[in-house]
Design a protein around this motif. Sequence first.
Motif, PDB file in Angstrom:
ATOM      1  N   UNK A 308       0.831  -1.205   0.000  1.00 42.43           N
ATOM      2  CA  UNK A 308       0.000   0.000   0.000  1.00 42.43           C
ATOM      3  C   UNK A 308       0.862   1.250   0.000  1.00 42.43           C
ATOM      4  N   UNK A 309       1.894   1.266   0.850  1.00 41.97           N
ATOM      5  CA  UNK A 309       2.725   2.462   0.976  1.00 41.97           C
ATOM      6  C   UNK A 309       3.689   2.646  -0.191  1.00 41.97           C
ATOM      7  N   UNK A 310       4.271   1.548  -0.664  1.00 43.52           N
ATOM      8  CA  UNK A 310       5.309   1.656  -1.692  1.00 43.52           C
ATOM      9  C   UNK A 310       4.739   1.694  -3.115  1.00 43.52           C
ATOM     10  N   UNK A 311       3.713   0.887  -3.380  1.00 48.28           N
ATOM     11  CA  UNK A 311       3.203   0.795  -4.754  1.00 48.28           C
ATOM     12  C   UNK A 311       1.972   1.663  -5.001  1.00 48.28           C
ATOM     13  N   UNK A 312       1.193   1.920  -3.946  1.00 49.86           N
ATOM     14  CA  UNK A 312      -0.075   2.628  -4.153  1.00 49.86           C
ATOM     15  C   UNK A 312      -0.141   3.965  -3.412  1.00 49.86           C
ATOM     16  N   UNK A 313       1.022   4.459  -3.029  1.00 46.08           N
ATOM     17  CA  UNK A 313       1.120   5.789  -2.388  1.00 46.08           C
ATOM     18  C   UNK A 313       0.176   5.930  -1.197  1.00 46.08           C
ATOM     19  N   UNK A 314      -0.003   4.832  -0.444  1.00 41.98           N
ATOM     20  CA  UNK A 314      -0.846   4.874   0.748  1.00 41.98           C
ATOM     21  C   UNK A 314      -2.337   4.783   0.476  1.00 41.98           C
ATOM     22  N   UNK A 315      -2.731   4.534  -0.783  1.00 41.80           N
ATOM     23  CA  UNK A 315      -4.155   4.480  -1.140  1.00 41.80           C
ATOM     24  C   UNK A 315      -4.702   3.077  -0.892  1.00 41.80           C
ATOM     25  N   UNK A 316      -5.365   2.930   0.265  1.00 43.20           N
ATOM     26  CA  UNK A 316      -5.914   1.633   0.678  1.00 43.20           C
ATOM     27  C   UNK A 316      -6.927   1.076  -0.315  1.00 43.20           C
ATOM     28  N   UNK A 317      -7.829   1.930  -0.760  1.00 42.90           N
ATOM     29  CA  UNK A 317      -8.932   1.475  -1.594  1.00 42.90           C
ATOM     30  C   UNK A 317      -8.436   0.983  -2.950  1.00 42.90           C
ATOM     31  N   UNK A 318      -7.471   1.706  -3.552  1.00 43.47           N
ATOM     32  CA  UNK A 318      -6.933   1.278  -4.841  1.00 43.47           C
ATOM     33  C   UNK A 318      -6.227  -0.066  -4.713  1.00 43.47           C
ATOM     34  N   UNK A 319      -5.463  -0.230  -3.630  1.00 43.10           N
ATOM     35  CA  UNK A 319      -4.807  -1.519  -3.395  1.00 43.10           C
ATOM     36  C   UNK A 319      -5.844  -2.638  -3.305  1.00 43.10           C
ATOM     37  N   UNK A 320      -6.889  -2.419  -2.511  1.00 34.40           N
ATOM     38  CA  UNK A 320      -7.929  -3.425  -2.313  1.00 34.40           C
ATOM     39  C   UNK A 320      -8.588  -3.799  -3.646  1.00 34.40           C
ATOM     40  N   UNK A 321      -8.921  -2.800  -4.435  1.00 35.42           N
ATOM     41  CA  UNK A 321      -9.583  -3.062  -5.716  1.00 35.42           C
ATOM     42  C   UNK A 321      -8.650  -3.765  -6.697  1.00 35.42           C
ATOM     43  N   UNK A 322      -7.357  -3.401  -6.661  1.00 36.16           N
ATOM     44  CA  UNK A 322      -6.386  -4.031  -7.560  1.00 36.16           C
ATOM     45  C   UNK A 322      -6.236  -5.514  -7.239  1.00 36.16           C
ATOM     46  N   UNK A 323      -6.079  -5.835  -5.964  1.00 34.88           N
ATOM     47  CA  UNK A 323      -5.930  -7.238  -5.560  1.00 34.88           C
ATOM     48  C   UNK A 323      -7.197  -8.028  -5.890  1.00 34.88           C
ATOM     49  N   UNK A 324      -8.330  -7.406  -5.672  1.00 41.42           N
ATOM     50  CA  UNK A 324      -9.604  -8.063  -6.005  1.00 41.42           C
ATOM     51  C   UNK A 324      -9.674  -8.375  -7.502  1.00 41.42           C
ATOM     52  N   UNK A 325      -9.245  -7.428  -8.325  1.00 34.41           N
ATOM     53  CA  UNK A 325      -9.253  -7.637  -9.775  1.00 34.41           C
ATOM     54  C   UNK A 325      -8.264  -8.730 -10.176  1.00 34.41           C
ATOM     55  N   UNK A 326      -7.079  -8.742  -9.569  1.00 37.88           N
ATOM     56  CA  UNK A 326      -6.074  -9.757  -9.889  1.00 37.88           C
ATOM     57  C   UNK A 326      -6.588 -11.159  -9.548  1.00 37.88           C
ATOM     58  N   UNK A 327      -7.299 -11.276  -8.450  1.00 38.47           N
ATOM     59  CA  UNK A 327      -7.834 -12.579  -8.046  1.00 38.47           C
ATOM     60  C   UNK A 327      -8.892 -13.093  -9.021  1.00 38.47           C
ATOM     61  N   UNK A 328      -9.506 -12.189  -9.777  1.00 39.68           N
ATOM     62  CA  UNK A 328     -10.587 -12.591 -10.676  1.00 39.68           C
ATOM     63  C   UNK A 328     -10.087 -13.054 -12.043  1.00 39.68           C
ATOM     64  N   UNK A 329      -8.797 -12.837 -12.343  1.00 41.05           N
ATOM     65  CA  UNK A 329      -8.265 -13.314 -13.631  1.00 41.05           C
ATOM     66  C   UNK A 329      -8.148 -14.832 -13.629  1.00 41.05           C
ATOM     67  N   UNK A 330      -8.165 -15.412 -14.835  1.00 41.33           N
ATOM     68  CA  UNK A 330      -8.126 -16.870 -14.951  1.00 41.33           C
ATOM     69  C   UNK A 330      -6.742 -17.407 -15.270  1.00 41.33           C
ATOM     70  N   UNK A 331      -5.785 -16.541 -15.590  1.00 45.42           N
ATOM     71  CA  UNK A 331      -4.431 -16.998 -15.881  1.00 45.42           C
ATOM     72  C   UNK A 331      -3.422 -15.938 -15.455  1.00 45.42           C
ATOM     73  N   UNK A 332      -2.178 -16.381 -15.255  1.00 48.47           N
ATOM     74  CA  UNK A 332      -1.144 -15.494 -14.725  1.00 48.47           C
ATOM     75  C   UNK A 332      -0.778 -14.384 -15.700  1.00 48.47           C
TER      76      UNK A 332
END
Length: 368
Positions: A308-332
Amino acid sequence: MEDKYNQLHLEQYSKQLANLLCDRHFATHDSLNGPQLISFTPIKQVNLFVIKELLLKWHQEMANLRSPYFDYEHEEVKEALLNFMNVISRKILMKRDAFEPLLQKAIFDTFKVILDPVATFEEKFLRIQEEITLPKLQDNLKYVDIDKQLFGGFIETLSPGNRDRDYILSRFRLYINANQGSLIPLSSLLTQFNTLLAISEDEVLDKPAPVAAAFSAPAPVATPAAPVAEKEVVAPIHNAQREASAPVSKPMFREDEEADEENTVNLRPTLNDNFRKAATASLADAHSNRKIDSLKNSISINQRFSFINELFDGDNLTYYNTVKQLDEYSDAESAKRYFTQEVAIKYDWSKKQEHVNKMLRLIDRKFA
């Protein structure tokens, strides 16, 4: 129970969860009212402790209204104040900056009910009372959900003449020790919190991580190839060596930075590098080859703070949404393409290669 717990870690988790829940609510609301407060989280104890903390601050404000110029003991004044409190109690309205600290403390205090029931009883039942009476102690049970019968059962053992705080607290400590088997287990509470934000028992309890055998290790030798079915019981230093020497997927940056990385990524780490990595390796690093089911539930709280601090400039919500989106993909490949192109373009990750690679390794493990 009174388990020794990691207070700093719990405070960090409480702050992060309060921030996450507030992000979700205040993204679509300007304020929070009474009905919303009662069911703000699915964990009833958290909501009750927020209400209790709010009432405590409310009574403090009412006490500040008193001045030496008026008769606050007059029956008409008392009645007017009581009516005022009844009216205003039905008009709760809080902005985020006022609500979030209350929520953070309520989350932390909810863990303490199980981890330190004696301290909880002292704060929630004894410390706030100007005068200790059985009706007042029983009234505080309205704000307890976890182990409510246990707290209520103890209060029933007290006689009306019990007024000494130290005596009551010492009796409660003996009562808890005699009723250990009736306490709700920590795992039950963690199950509820994990539906909101992942946290493990090892993170809550003050359990030191296994000390790496780096300082007694023999001279380094060439790292052998990993077997097909690698055992999980591996000293952290070996994993550190293996991670440092293994090729990793690279996100798409500028060509000059890719060229620089190609000149350095395959350099074999020195012994000091291995020691440094071994000393700071987390439990997640020690199992870096194991497949994971989801990013959301597998990223440790410390690593989450780092991302959150290093990649998303402390933006909790963007981090949460990004991880949620990554989990929804079907391949690496699709997931990594989204992360290194669509997400990366919003941030300057030119000097964050280490953190980017950690996320990419997690993606590889999810789709392994």
